[in-house]
Design a protein around this motif. Structure first.
Motif, PDB file in Angstrom:
ATOM      1  N   MET A  76     -14.753   1.313  10.835  1.00 30.43           N
ATOM      2  CA  MET A  76     -13.670   0.505  11.079  1.00 30.43           C
ATOM      3  C   MET A  76     -14.114  -1.050  10.959  1.00 30.43           C
ATOM      4  SD  MET A  76     -11.965  -1.020  14.194  1.00 30.43           S
ATOM      5  CE  MET A  76     -13.474  -1.569  14.113  1.00 30.43           C
ATOM      6  N   SER A 161      -5.429   6.201   9.906  1.00 29.98           N
ATOM      7  CA  SER A 161      -6.660   6.861   9.338  1.00 29.98           C
ATOM      8  C   SER A 161      -7.777   6.316   9.880  1.00 29.98           C
ATOM      9  CB  SER A 161      -6.323   6.988   7.772  1.00 29.98           C
ATOM     10  OG  SER A 161      -7.575   7.977   7.325  1.00 29.98           O
ATOM     11  N   ALA A 163     -11.605   5.708  10.687  1.00 31.26           N
ATOM     12  CA  ALA A 163     -12.638   5.762   9.586  1.00 31.26           C
ATOM     13  C   ALA A 163     -13.861   5.991  10.445  1.00 31.26           C
ATOM     14  CB  ALA A 163     -12.605   4.490   8.888  1.00 31.26           C
ATOM     15  N   PHE A 173     -12.504   8.396   6.055  1.00 30.99           N
ATOM     16  CA  PHE A 173     -11.412   8.391   6.520  1.00 30.99           C
ATOM     17  C   PHE A 173     -10.705   9.675   6.851  1.00 30.99           C
ATOM     18  CE2 PHE A 173     -11.635   4.268   4.416  1.00 30.99           C
ATOM     19  CZ  PHE A 173     -11.213   3.259   5.161  1.00 30.99           C
ATOM     20  N   ASP A 177      -6.528   7.529   2.492  1.00 30.66           N
ATOM     21  CA  ASP A 177      -6.669   6.214   2.947  1.00 30.66           C
ATOM     22  C   ASP A 177      -5.329   5.829   3.406  1.00 30.66           C
ATOM     23  OD1 ASP A 177      -8.336   5.802   0.628  1.00 30.66           O
ATOM     24  OD2 ASP A 177      -7.282   5.682  -0.945  1.00 30.66           O
ATOM     25  N   PRO A 178      -5.613   4.711   4.340  1.00 32.96           N
ATOM     26  CA  PRO A 178      -4.698   4.444   5.351  1.00 32.96           C
ATOM     27  C   PRO A 178      -3.379   4.270   4.758  1.00 32.96           C
ATOM     28  CG  PRO A 178      -6.638   3.290   5.814  1.00 32.96           C
ATOM     29  CD  PRO A 178      -6.699   3.853   4.525  1.00 32.96           C
TER      30      PRO A 178
END
Lengths: 211, 178
Positions: A76, A161, A163, A173, A177-178
């Motif tokens: 992150m 999400s 990571a 993730f 994808d967030p």
């Protein structure tokens, strides 16, 4: 009389249960939304200085629990640096803190990690673990957003999400994808004087190691 | 709040009149293999239901969780110490669904430490798994009495109330003398 015999145990049970259900957040056993920022003083930072809660003057303060060794922090890191960049020039302060006593999470390692990861925010070492405990922080990373009154308005995940940095060095993730940027949204809403929604999410990551 | 899903689960089991029985297939598999068996949420519920009659210790872990790796050998020690006293040890791995690298590492680890009890991998989305299992972080240990009641929930979820391997063993010993 019979009514009282029935109702008294029910009321007593309700009184016993009620505090347990409302004493903290849904995913945090210490802090609730609306609780004040815990006081911390002269906490050493990776830049060689110290930081106290009284030094924080910005309208929005974000605290985030970190641990250098944690794959969920390493995964992150780029997102955190990006978050700070996103609100650069606005009245927002982001502060990372570590509490673990293992060598790879202590201050010397924190300095290396901050440099390597391009940390653009204050990173401090809560060696007493006092701040971490008062926040009820148990995972890394775990975000806490406070408003100008220093009341908690959001706690939990950075995005929907989390990571992780894999053993082979890739970023994975867990939910693709967030699409929901919880902390960024909480900061923006707070700056705009609006309510934060959601105010709490289930943080995901490594467990903090309290001594 | 966090006890409600567990309570509902227990009540549902009681209401349905489920009879927990010894999983003889699982037992024999446990004696010969340490390999992670991928399971779904429904299969996990079924596995728990089959432990009636034994004290059951469930260790939730993942290859990315350093304290989990450090503590796991104690589970193996306890398995050998208590296996003939009616205590069943089970591990549930929560590495990412489809993460072959981590699952391979976990299988090597389990083989290396000779974790000869049932080891499962939750083959579901990790976010959903933590929600469904009502987990905040790892490691976490849950202990069930012989009647299937969850008696102990040990985790690092409260900074003021952490647990050690000794707490796990004390809980098992307390159940054994009841």
């Amino acid at each position: 009389m019979r009514f009282f015999k029935l109702i008294v145990p029910v009321l007593l049970t309700a009184l016993l249960i009620a505090p347990a259900a409302t004493i903290a957040g849904e995913y945090n056993m210490v802090m609730s939304i609306g609780d004040p920022l815990p006081v911390f003083e002269n906490t050493p930072t990776t830049d060689g200085g110290t930081l106290s809660s009284a030094d924080l003057e910005e309208s929005v303060v974000v605290l985030v629990s970190l641990a250098n060794h944690c794959p969920w922090v390493r995964g992150m890191d780029a997102g955190l640096v990006e978050l700070v960049e996103q609100f650069k020039g606005q009245d927002v302060r982001v502060v990372g803190f570590a509490v673990n006593h293992r060598d790879d999470d202590r201050l010397p390692a924190m300095k290396e990690h901050a440099l390597m990861s391009g940390y653009n925010f204050t990173y401090m070492y809560d060696e007493s673990q006092d701040l971490g405990r008062k926040l009820g922080a148990t995972r890394t990373p775990e975000y806490f957003v406070f408003n100008a009154d220093r009341k908690l308005v959001y706690m939990g995940l950075l995005t929907n999400s989390p990571a992780r940095k894999t053993r082979s060095g890739e970023i994975s993730f867990i939910n693709g994808d967030p699409v929901a940027f919880h902390v960024a949204n909480a900061i923006a809403a707070t700056l705009a004087g609006e309510a934060v929604d959601p105010a709490e999410t289930r943080a995901h990551g490594c467990t903090l190691e309290y001594e | 709040m966090k006890r409600i899903p567990c309570l509902i689960f227990t009540l549902c089991l009681l209401a349905s009149g489920s009879i927990w029985a010894e999983n003889t297939d699982g037992q024999s598999a446990a004696n010969t293999s340490t390999e992670l068996q991928p399971i779904s949420f429904a299969q996990w519920d079924g596995i728990l239901e089959k432990q009636l009659g034994k004290i059951t210790v469930v260790d939730f872990w993942a290859a990315w969780c350093s304290p989990c790796i450090e503590r796991f050998p104690h589970m193996v020690e306890m398995h050998h110490k208590y296996k003939d006293r009616g205590v069943r040890f089970i591990s549930l791995n929560l590495d990412e669904q489809g993460d072959k690298e981590s699952i391979d590492w976990a299988n090597d680890f389990l083989e290396r430490i000779k974790a000869v009890f049932p080891n499962y991998h939750m083959d579901e989305n990790m976010t959903e798994a933590f929600e469904r299992l009502d987990l905040l972080g790892l490691p976490a240990v849950r202990i069930y009495a012989t009647d299937g009641t969850e008696t102990h929930r040990l985790s690092g979820d409260n900074p003021y109330q952490q647990f050690t391997e000794k707490d796990v063993e004390n809980a098992v010993q307390n159940l054994l003398i009841q």
